[in-house]
Design a protein around this motif. Structure first.
Motif, PDB file in Angstrom:
ATOM      1  N   GLY A  45       0.820  -1.218   0.000  1.00  0.00           N
ATOM      2  CA  GLY A  45       0.000   0.000   0.000  1.00  0.00           C
ATOM      3  C   GLY A  45       0.846   1.257   0.000  1.00  0.00           C
ATOM      4  O   GLY A  45       0.548   2.228  -0.707  1.00  0.00           O
ATOM      5  N   ALA A  46       1.915   1.251   0.775  1.00  0.00           N
ATOM      6  CA  ALA A  46       2.811   2.411   0.840  1.00  0.00           C
ATOM      7  C   ALA A  46       3.508   2.607  -0.506  1.00  0.00           C
ATOM      8  O   ALA A  46       3.627   3.737  -0.995  1.00  0.00           O
ATOM      9  N   ARG A  47       3.967   1.513  -1.103  1.00  0.00           N
ATOM     10  CA  ARG A  47       4.626   1.621  -2.416  1.00  0.00           C
ATOM     11  C   ARG A  47       3.660   2.148  -3.464  1.00  0.00           C
ATOM     12  O   ARG A  47       4.018   3.017  -4.268  1.00  0.00           O
ATOM     13  N   ARG A  48       2.450   1.636  -3.465  1.00  0.00           N
ATOM     14  CA  ARG A  48       1.456   2.099  -4.449  1.00  0.00           C
ATOM     15  C   ARG A  48       1.165   3.591  -4.282  1.00  0.00           C
ATOM     16  O   ARG A  48       1.056   4.326  -5.257  1.00  0.00           O
ATOM     17  N   LYS A  49       1.036   4.012  -3.027  1.00  0.00           N
ATOM     18  CA  LYS A  49       0.765   5.422  -2.750  1.00  0.00           C
ATOM     19  C   LYS A  49       1.922   6.291  -3.243  1.00  0.00           C
ATOM     20  O   LYS A  49       1.712   7.313  -3.893  1.00  0.00           O
ATOM     21  N   MET A  50       3.147   5.861  -2.931  1.00  0.00           N
ATOM     22  CA  MET A  50       4.319   6.618  -3.378  1.00  0.00           C
ATOM     23  C   MET A  50       4.399   6.666  -4.899  1.00  0.00           C
ATOM     24  O   MET A  50       4.620   7.733  -5.476  1.00  0.00           O
ATOM     25  N   LEU A  51       4.207   5.536  -5.543  1.00  0.00           N
ATOM     26  CA  LEU A  51       4.295   5.491  -7.010  1.00  0.00           C
ATOM     27  C   LEU A  51       3.247   6.380  -7.658  1.00  0.00           C
ATOM     28  O   LEU A  51       3.511   7.039  -8.664  1.00  0.00           O
ATOM     29  N   LYS A  52       2.063   6.411  -7.078  1.00  0.00           N
ATOM     30  CA  LYS A  52       0.991   7.264  -7.611  1.00  0.00           C
ATOM     31  C   LYS A  52       1.374   8.740  -7.484  1.00  0.00           C
ATOM     32  O   LYS A  52       1.219   9.516  -8.427  1.00  0.00           O
ATOM     33  N   VAL A  53       1.901   9.113  -6.328  1.00  0.00           N
ATOM     34  CA  VAL A  53       2.306  10.500  -6.114  1.00  0.00           C
ATOM     35  C   VAL A  53       3.499  10.848  -6.996  1.00  0.00           C
ATOM     36  O   VAL A  53       3.550  11.932  -7.583  1.00  0.00           O
ATOM     37  N   PHE A  54       4.459   9.935  -7.120  1.00  0.00           N
ATOM     38  CA  PHE A  54       5.611  10.177  -7.990  1.00  0.00           C
ATOM     39  C   PHE A  54       5.145  10.432  -9.417  1.00  0.00           C
ATOM     40  O   PHE A  54       5.651  11.330 -10.090  1.00  0.00           O
ATOM     41  N   GLU A  55       4.188   9.641  -9.872  1.00  0.00           N
ATOM     42  CA  GLU A  55       3.669   9.812 -11.233  1.00  0.00           C
ATOM     43  C   GLU A  55       3.005  11.180 -11.396  1.00  0.00           C
ATOM     44  O   GLU A  55       3.194  11.858 -12.403  1.00  0.00           O
ATOM     45  N   LEU A  56       2.236  11.597 -10.402  1.00  0.00           N
ATOM     46  CA  LEU A  56       1.583  12.911 -10.451  1.00  0.00           C
ATOM     47  C   LEU A  56       2.615  14.032 -10.522  1.00  0.00           C
ATOM     48  O   LEU A  56       2.451  14.988 -11.283  1.00  0.00           O
ATOM     49  N   VAL A  57       3.676  13.915  -9.744  1.00  0.00           N
ATOM     50  CA  VAL A  57       4.725  14.934  -9.749  1.00  0.00           C
ATOM     51  C   VAL A  57       5.421  14.968 -11.111  1.00  0.00           C
ATOM     52  O   VAL A  57       5.646  16.041 -11.670  1.00  0.00           O
ATOM     53  N   ARG A  58       5.744  13.799 -11.648  1.00  0.00           N
ATOM     54  CA  ARG A  58       6.394  13.747 -12.969  1.00  0.00           C
ATOM     55  C   ARG A  58       5.496  14.365 -14.039  1.00  0.00           C
ATOM     56  O   ARG A  58       5.972  15.115 -14.905  1.00  0.00           O
ATOM     57  N   LYS A  59       4.197  14.080 -14.002  1.00  0.00           N
ATOM     58  CA  LYS A  59       3.263  14.655 -14.984  1.00  0.00           C
ATOM     59  C   LYS A  59       3.201  16.165 -14.840  1.00  0.00           C
ATOM     60  O   LYS A  59       3.144  16.894 -15.833  1.00  0.00           O
ATOM     61  N   GLU A  60       3.182  16.635 -13.604  1.00  0.00           N
ATOM     62  CA  GLU A  60       3.141  18.076 -13.351  1.00  0.00           C
ATOM     63  C   GLU A  60       4.410  18.739 -13.907  1.00  0.00           C
ATOM     64  O   GLU A  60       4.340  19.783 -14.540  1.00  0.00           O
ATOM     65  N   LEU A  61       5.552  18.119 -13.684  1.00  0.00           N
ATOM     66  CA  LEU A  61       6.815  18.670 -14.191  1.00  0.00           C
ATOM     67  C   LEU A  61       6.867  18.634 -15.711  1.00  0.00           C
ATOM     68  O   LEU A  61       7.370  19.572 -16.334  1.00  0.00           O
ATOM     69  N   ASP A  62       6.359  17.568 -16.299  1.00  0.00           N
ATOM     70  CA  ASP A  62       6.351  17.456 -17.761  1.00  0.00           C
ATOM     71  C   ASP A  62       5.471  18.519 -18.399  1.00  0.00           C
ATOM     72  O   ASP A  62       5.730  18.977 -19.508  1.00  0.00           O
ATOM     73  N   GLY A  63       4.435  18.927 -17.693  1.00  0.00           N
ATOM     74  CA  GLY A  63       3.509  19.923 -18.221  1.00  0.00           C
ATOM     75  C   GLY A  63       4.019  21.345 -18.120  1.00  0.00           C
ATOM     76  O   GLY A  63       3.491  22.253 -18.730  1.00  0.00           O
ATOM     77  N   LYS A  64       5.067  21.546 -17.330  1.00  0.00           N
ATOM     78  CA  LYS A  64       5.615  22.889 -17.147  1.00  0.00           C
ATOM     79  C   LYS A  64       6.890  23.031 -17.959  1.00  0.00           C
ATOM     80  O   LYS A  64       7.964  22.666 -17.525  1.00  0.00           O
ATOM     81  N   VAL A  65       6.719  23.572 -19.137  1.00  0.00           N
ATOM     82  CA  VAL A  65       7.880  23.812 -19.994  1.00  0.00           C
ATOM     83  C   VAL A  65       8.212  25.290 -19.869  1.00  0.00           C
ATOM     84  O   VAL A  65       7.370  26.149 -20.092  1.00  0.00           O
ATOM     85  N   CYS A  66       9.423  25.575 -19.482  1.00  0.00           N
ATOM     86  CA  CYS A  66       9.840  26.961 -19.305  1.00  0.00           C
ATOM     87  C   CYS A  66      10.471  27.486 -20.588  1.00  0.00           C
ATOM     88  O   CYS A  66      11.383  26.871 -21.132  1.00  0.00           O
ATOM     89  N   PHE A  67       9.965  28.610 -21.039  1.00  0.00           N
ATOM     90  CA  PHE A  67      10.527  29.259 -22.218  1.00  0.00           C
ATOM     91  C   PHE A  67      11.221  30.534 -21.772  1.00  0.00           C
ATOM     92  O   PHE A  67      10.671  31.301 -20.999  1.00  0.00           O
ATOM     93  N   PRO A  68      12.419  30.759 -22.263  1.00  0.00           N
ATOM     94  CA  PRO A  68      13.096  32.005 -21.907  1.00  0.00           C
ATOM     95  C   PRO A  68      12.345  33.188 -22.504  1.00  0.00           C
ATOM     96  O   PRO A  68      11.727  33.074 -23.565  1.00  0.00           O
ATOM     97  N   GLU A  69      12.407  34.301 -21.799  1.00  0.00           N
ATOM     98  CA  GLU A  69      11.740  35.490 -22.320  1.00  0.00           C
ATOM     99  C   GLU A  69      12.446  35.961 -23.576  1.00  0.00           C
ATOM    100  O   GLU A  69      13.672  35.979 -23.652  1.00  0.00           O
ATOM    101  N   ILE A  70      11.654  36.330 -24.544  1.00  0.00           N
ATOM    102  CA  ILE A  70      12.200  36.831 -25.812  1.00  0.00           C
ATOM    103  C   ILE A  70      12.044  38.350 -25.802  1.00  0.00           C
ATOM    104  O   ILE A  70      10.939  38.857 -25.693  1.00  0.00           O
ATOM    105  N   SER A  71      13.152  39.026 -25.847  1.00  0.00           N
ATOM    106  CA  SER A  71      13.071  40.498 -25.863  1.00  0.00           C
ATOM    107  C   SER A  71      13.249  40.977 -27.300  1.00  0.00           C
ATOM    108  O   SER A  71      14.075  40.474 -28.055  1.00  0.00           O
ATOM    109  N   SER A  72      12.436  41.958 -27.657  1.00  0.00           N
ATOM    110  CA  SER A  72      12.519  42.458 -29.033  1.00  0.00           C
ATOM    111  C   SER A  72      13.076  43.834 -29.096  1.00  0.00           C
ATOM    112  O   SER A  72      13.247  44.533 -28.208  1.00  0.00           O
TER     113      SER A  72
END
Length: 72
Positions: A45-72
């Protein structure tokens, strides 16, 4: 996430804090079920809980792509 003991406490998995003392969260979220078991997280149960949370964190990180500011 920098406070792993606090994070585990919030998940009610603080008894596993010693398992992750020498690990940073970026490494922690990449662990597999087998690796968690080997490290001493033997309760399924503890492993499943951790794996589920780890997956959520990885998905959250994958969704946040940082783009450098482009100055014109």
């Amino acid at each position: 996430l920098e406070d792993i003991p606090g994070w585990l406490r919030s998940l009610r998995l603080h008894k596993y804090t010693p398992v992750f003392e020498s690990m940073d969260w970026r490494t922690m979220i990449k662990l597999t079920d087998e690796e968690l078991n080997t490290k001493g997280v033997q309760a399924l149960g503890a492993r499943r809980k951790m794996l589920k949370v780890f997956e959520l964190v990885r998905k959250e990180l994958d969704g946040k792509v940082c783009f450098p500011e482009i100055s014109s």
